[in-house]
Design an enzyme around this catalytic site. Structure first.
Site, PDB file in Angstrom:
ATOM      1  N   GLU A 340       0.836  -1.199   0.000  1.00  0.00           N
ATOM      2  CA  GLU A 340       0.000   0.000   0.000  1.00  0.00           C
ATOM      3  C   GLU A 340       0.873   1.252   0.000  1.00  0.00           C
ATOM      4  O   GLU A 340       1.696   1.451   0.897  1.00  0.00           O
ATOM      5  CB  GLU A 340      -0.910   0.039   1.228  1.00  0.00           C
ATOM      6  CG  GLU A 340      -2.050  -0.945   1.178  1.00  0.00           C
ATOM      7  CD  GLU A 340      -3.059  -0.739   2.305  1.00  0.00           C
ATOM      8  OE1 GLU A 340      -4.131  -1.352   2.227  1.00  0.00           O
ATOM      9  OE2 GLU A 340      -2.778   0.022   3.252  1.00  0.00           O
ATOM     10  N   CYS A 341       0.692   2.082  -0.997  1.00  0.00           N
ATOM     11  CA  CYS A 341       1.325   3.395  -1.103  1.00  0.00           C
ATOM     12  C   CYS A 341       2.849   3.269  -1.072  1.00  0.00           C
ATOM     13  O   CYS A 341       3.466   3.061  -2.104  1.00  0.00           O
ATOM     14  CB  CYS A 341       0.809   4.327  -0.003  1.00  0.00           C
ATOM     15  SG  CYS A 341       1.029   6.081  -0.391  1.00  0.00           S
ATOM     16  N   ALA A 342       3.487   3.391   0.085  1.00  0.00           N
ATOM     17  CA  ALA A 342       4.936   3.220   0.148  1.00  0.00           C
ATOM     18  C   ALA A 342       5.342   1.864  -0.403  1.00  0.00           C
ATOM     19  O   ALA A 342       6.379   1.728  -1.066  1.00  0.00           O
ATOM     20  CB  ALA A 342       5.415   3.366   1.591  1.00  0.00           C
ATOM     21  N   LEU A 344       3.835   0.204  -2.761  1.00  0.00           N
ATOM     22  CA  LEU A 344       3.772   0.299  -4.225  1.00  0.00           C
ATOM     23  C   LEU A 344       5.054   0.924  -4.763  1.00  0.00           C
ATOM     24  O   LEU A 344       5.630   0.440  -5.754  1.00  0.00           O
ATOM     25  CB  LEU A 344       2.558   1.132  -4.633  1.00  0.00           C
ATOM     26  CG  LEU A 344       2.474   1.578  -6.094  1.00  0.00           C
ATOM     27  CD1 LEU A 344       2.388   0.383  -7.025  1.00  0.00           C
ATOM     28  CD2 LEU A 344       1.275   2.509  -6.300  1.00  0.00           C
ATOM     29  N   SER A 438      -0.991  -0.881  -4.598  1.00  0.00           N
ATOM     30  CA  SER A 438      -1.904   0.230  -4.824  1.00  0.00           C
ATOM     31  C   SER A 438      -1.529   1.410  -3.952  1.00  0.00           C
ATOM     32  O   SER A 438      -0.885   1.259  -2.906  1.00  0.00           O
ATOM     33  CB  SER A 438      -3.336  -0.218  -4.499  1.00  0.00           C
ATOM     34  OG  SER A 438      -4.218   0.882  -4.419  1.00  0.00           O
TER      35      SER A 438
END
Length: 464
Positions: A340-342, A344, A438
């Site tokens: 998630e985020c980092a 990704l 994501s």
């Protein structure tokens, strides 16, 4: 067995930047120093403030986000996180009545997910922190408005912050007395208490190290000196009657004990406490590792790469080439990976020019635009986390962006973007093999079935 609802106070403000974090964190620390066992909470999706709360209270900071987990889980999660505690301190988000923005109608007094809504769900009083700079007698009108705007919310008192002088304090106290709002404390202007910040808010407590502990100690001492702690304790109450949330009742054990490696350390600090609790309840053997310096734990059967600030540590992450290669190889073999985020960004080819894992065929770089807000998303592909068609409410919070996207993998999520010209469709993230990557942050307590599914996939991977 009926659960005792822990006494609580909600620390809110008329607007962001009023000093909620200073007061809430300092109050947690002051109460702990007075011998109380304090349960720390934060309203909304914020990951950073709970890190400071944890330092102050000595217990895990937890979030109460009605948008992400659903309103029906707020009371149970509160009871779970405050079990065995003497008092709970809940730091609000933004202004008291601010929450998820709905552009389709006039809206209600308290927006979805707002501090006011959460306070009403808990049956807890609100202590309003007011930035006193620029305020004089007109503070009475502000307090009158906040006290009467929503009948479901009770303003139990006010803490005056950044008061300029004894005369200034006297005038403000008279204004509060005029509308019958008790003054619980008056904090002078203290510039040395400012905690360093960056593009997404405060620097995380883990990254700030010893300076974070010093800042929390200073906040606690300030509140202990200038706030009537006994009055705050006398005010505290809650009225939650629902059963406490129990992670063991939310998931199904996988039948084994697959090792789930969860990234931590300074670059991966954004995670909800309940996520790990659910992983363990589903049978996982959770092993925390630091991608800045560690390798994959032995017998890793699944990897969780949560949010954080990898852009601040890109060179050091790139230097751990062995870990990057191991994750790239394992992902190619079908290793379940939840990024998630980092996470990704870590799976991208490059981040601001530094080589990353190269699992996802994109580059990433820091940008000038902040992407922020809740997303009502639908899973476009079946994955190790979700069935296609599953609906999730998540949150985006980043300044990085993906560039040179060559990836042919299917998108993880779809949602509608609301703009001034109407709604447009958006597709985001990637699903390939066992990888779900994501920008969207999700809360496992709102989607416990994803944990059952992920641990089961890890179990299957371990058995191959």
């Amino acid at each position: 067995m009926v659960n005792r609802s822990c006494p609580a106070v909600v620390i809110a403000a008329p607007a962001s930047g009023s000093g909620k974090t200073t007061v809430a964190t300092g109050l947690m620390g002051a109460l702990r120093s007075a011998g109380r066992r304090v349960a720390p909470f934060k309203v909304g999706p914020d990951y950073i403030d709970p890190g400071y709360h944890s330092l102050a209270a000595g217990l895990p900071g937890r979030n109460l986000d009605a948008v992400m987990v659903g309103a029906d889980r707020i009371g149970p999660l509160f009871l779970h996180g405050s079990s065995g505690c003497d008092i709970a301190v809940v730091e609000g988000v933004m202004g008291l009545f601010d929450g998820k923005i709905d552009m389709t109608g006039p809206g209600e007094a308290s927006a979805e997910g707002s501090t006011a809504r959460v306070a009403a769900m808990l049956g807890a009083p609100v202590v309003l922190v007011v930035d006193a700079r620029g305020h004089s007698q007109s503070l009475a009108a502000v307090l009158h408005g906040f006290s009467t705007y929503d009948s479901s919310v009770r303003i139990g008192g006010v803490i005056l912050n950044r008061v300029g002088s004894d005369r200034h304090e006297q005038v403000l106290r008279q204004a509060c007395e005029r509308v019958g709002v008790p003054v619980l404390g008056s904090l002078p202007r203290m510039s040395e208490l400012v905690v360093p910040s960056r593009h997404l808010g405060l620097i995380t407590a883990v990254e700030h190290g010893g300076a974070a502990t010093d800042a929390v100690d200073a906040m606690s001492a300030l509140v202990a000196q200038f706030v009537d702690i006994e009055a705050v304790e006398a005010l505290a109450r809650s009225s939650v009657t629902a059963p406490a949330w129990n992670p063991a009742l939310e998931v199904r054990p996988s039948g084994g004990a697959p090792v789930i490696a969860v990234a931590g350390g300074p670059a991966f600090t954004f995670g909800y406490t309940e996520h790990v609790e659910l992983l363990r309840a589903a049978g996982a053997d959770v092993a925390v590792f630091d991608p800045l310096r560690d390798g994959l734990p032995s017998d890793t059967a699944g990897v969780v790469l949560p949010g954080g600030f990898p852009e601040e540590h890109a060179a050091a992450l790139a230097a751990n080439e062995l870990l990057l290669a191991d994750i790239r190889t394992a992902a190619a073999r079908g290793l379940p990976v939840h990024a998630e985020c980092a996470g990704l960004l870590y799976l991208a080819r490059r981040l601001d020019g530094h080589a990353m894992a190269g699992v996802v065929d994109v580059d990433a770089e820091f940008g000038n635009t902040l992407t922020l807000g809740y997303r009502d998303a639908v899973a476009l592909e079946s994955s190790t986390l979700f069935d296609a068609g599953s609906r999730v409410t998540g949150h985006e919070f980043h300044r990085t962006k993906l560039v040179d996207v060559r990836e042919s993998a299917p998108a993880a999520w779809g949602w509608h973007k609301q703009g001034i010209d109407g709604r447009t469709a958006a597709r985001e993230g990637f699903v390939q093999g066992g990888v779900h990557a994501s920008y969207l942050h999700t809360h496992a307590a709102g989607n416990p079935e994803s944990i059952t599914r992920f641990v089961s996939a890890a179990h299957d991977y371990a058995c191959v």
